[in-house]
Scaffold this active site. Sequence first.
Site, short mmCIF file in Angstrom:
data_model
loop_
_atom_site.label_atom_id
_atom_site.label_comp_id
_atom_site.label_asym_id
_atom_site.label_seq_id
_atom_site.Cartn_x
_atom_site.Cartn_y
_atom_site.Cartn_z
N ARG A 329 0.90 -1.20 0.16
CA ARG A 329 -0.03 0.06 -0.08
C ARG A 329 1.05 1.20 -0.12
O ARG A 329 1.90 1.33 0.80
CB ARG A 329 -0.78 0.13 1.42
CG ARG A 329 -1.87 -1.00 1.24
CD ARG A 329 -2.77 -1.11 2.49
NE ARG A 329 -3.50 -2.15 2.56
CZ ARG A 329 -4.56 -2.73 3.69
NH1 ARG A 329 -4.48 -1.63 4.50
NH2 ARG A 329 -5.15 -3.63 3.49
N GLN A 347 -0.73 -9.68 5.92
CA GLN A 347 -1.81 -9.68 6.87
C GLN A 347 -2.33 -11.30 7.13
O GLN A 347 -2.05 -12.34 6.39
CB GLN A 347 -3.27 -9.02 6.14
CG GLN A 347 -2.98 -7.64 5.79
CD GLN A 347 -4.13 -7.22 4.92
OE1 GLN A 347 -4.47 -7.94 4.09
NE2 GLN A 347 -4.80 -6.33 5.63
N ASP A 349 -4.92 -12.81 6.76
CA ASP A 349 -6.31 -12.30 6.40
C ASP A 349 -7.07 -13.84 5.98
O ASP A 349 -6.60 -14.74 5.81
CB ASP A 349 -5.82 -11.91 4.88
CG ASP A 349 -7.18 -10.88 4.39
OD1 ASP A 349 -8.10 -10.74 5.23
OD2 ASP A 349 -6.88 -10.17 3.72
N LYS A 430 -17.52 -2.49 9.45
CA LYS A 430 -16.65 -3.26 10.30
C LYS A 430 -16.82 -3.19 11.72
O LYS A 430 -16.99 -2.13 12.38
CB LYS A 430 -15.16 -3.02 9.65
CG LYS A 430 -14.70 -1.75 9.90
CD LYS A 430 -13.36 -1.37 9.19
CE LYS A 430 -12.59 -0.02 9.65
NZ LYS A 430 -11.38 -0.32 9.26
#
Length: 602
Positions: A329, A347, A349, A430
Amino acid sequence: MDNIAIKFEGEIVDLQTAQQMGIEGEGIELDDSPESLEVLRHSTAHLMAQAIKSLYPEAEFYVGPVVKEGFYYDFKVDSEIGEGDLKKIEKTMIGFAKKKHEITKYDISMDEAKAKFADDHLKLAVMERIPSDTVSIYKQGEFEDLCRGPHLPNTKLIRNFKLTKLAGAYLGGDSKNEMLTRIYGIAFASKEALKNHMLMLAEAEKRDHRKIGREMALFTFREEVGAGFPIWLPAGARMRSRLEDLLFKAHRKRGYEPVRGPEMLRSDLWKTSGHYQNYGENMYFTNIDDVEFGVKPMNCVGHIKVYEHDLHSYRDLPLKYFEYGVVHRHEFTGALHGLFRVREFTQDDAHIFCTSDQIEEQIIEVVDFVDKIMTTFNFDYKMMVSTKPEKAVGDDRVWEVSTQALKNAMDTHKLPYEIDEGGGAFYGPKIDIKITDAIGREWQCGTIQLDFNLPKRFELEYTGEENNKIQPVMIHRAILGSFERFIGILTEHYAGEFPMFIAPTQVAIVPIAQTHNDYAKMIHDKLLDIGADSEIYKSNDSLNKRIRTAEKTRVPMLIVVGDEEVENSSVAIRDRRSREQSNSSLDEFLKMIQEKINEVNF
RNA sequence: GCUGGCAUAGCUCAGUUGGCUAGAGCAGCUGAUUUGUAAUCAGCAGGCCCGGGGUUCAAAUCCUCGUGCCAGCACCA
């Protein structure tokens, strides 16, 4: 002790206002309670403004609120203010406090106020944002400030304070606006509280993971490699892999399947997902044979492709895919900070594809997973529900339904949470998990995101009971968040003294003389057999020196072996904290290490 | 990205107003010492002073453009 304010209908009301309104309430004394500190710090901010105004008569003032860690005031002066000037301002403040100015309050109309502060364009900007027709002015000595309070009755009550930081800040927090000077400070009622606070700051500095990471050789950054790209050194990589292994097993136990998507995918896919439009400025793009590719900033699209590989029946759901996903990112350079903010990270994830009926149980299962991990590391945590942000995909009704679903899951299981308006991801609301570390600081790690949008955009479906096509719901979730940030947090949480089960090295072995090196090596090998790393300190240094060197590595267990130990097949264990010694047979020692490593399961 | 500051050995730091072969401690290497619980002694080696440009007889030092780091803002796993 005299009151400095009162509590009226749950609000803190200062004495000036109480008198004005003729109300009474529960008294607030000058102590280190939250209510008292609120008033004290607000008045300290004003005292600082008074000092700045006297030192820099041209000063214009914006706002001076109380924040979590004290207070600040934003202002503008013609001359440069440096760190060195803070002492001078502090001194001037003490001078004004000693003058024992009474702090008085009076109301004037908005027009009068605008006339009064006509030459302060910042105060005028403040007034633009106040809808009321009248405003209140607080006065101490010569100094007057537009403010709604609450304030102390007298400046003499301000004694224990410190100006801590100096920085630039945008007017109104908007980077399009002009930059003002901001000075941060802290104030307490008691001298001890101030002292403790300064000690806490010193402790935080000692625990800085950038410093400890360098000392323990966990990770490094290099200018020639690029900003925000961490390099994992052997000790750090050992620790990280222990964490990865533990977590891998924990996922398998909970029915997650490991998957893996590519590092970059064609831009068309990012356009379908909405990342191109909503997250593009954070992404890295490249062209290969005239086709544009985007390096993944998230793993969801890859996992969607896994889902699409097969047809699914309602009987298959929920499907849980997980990946230690490496993402890139493009963060602002000014945002980068050690391992806490990097441009490449991994992550933990996972994406859960389920029916809408399964949302609640799935969310609860994830919350339970989070709880297991965070309590293992002795973190307290709290949860935040974040709602639709400005930049978002999908229509409002879907957002409403999914936000409500998250709240329902939390409510029916009586889990406490706070609301963060506008804090959601662009594709859905979230739940963020915020943990509190050993010295009381909060960190954001895990996140659970509910997503109706990506399944729709990719036209995902499964076959229902009546042979109909139904769109699944997607839950994005990460528990540690990223290995980088989490290990950074762990480093500061434990001050580098990691528990046995994740420590980079479990045991330091110090042989007394060269003749004991073989015995040390034998122990080293046996430790490897039970999955423990150890290091032998056999350099040509004195025994004392080698013990000192070993202890400074923050290894959880140190053993010393000499003639006695070789003869009895034992080890002398040294406790790093108490510097006390104890003896153990080698077998018992190995068993104990093995237990300590295995006692943790998520 | 914005504002301000910083960049000298692996690490922590000295280095006068621009002026001789840029220093110290720790770490490293070599040798002596072989130690029973937090620094044994001696020697050696180690620097494109972040990188490009410039000013000057002379630049670690001044200017400039980059890069990186630090604090804060803004942003966020």
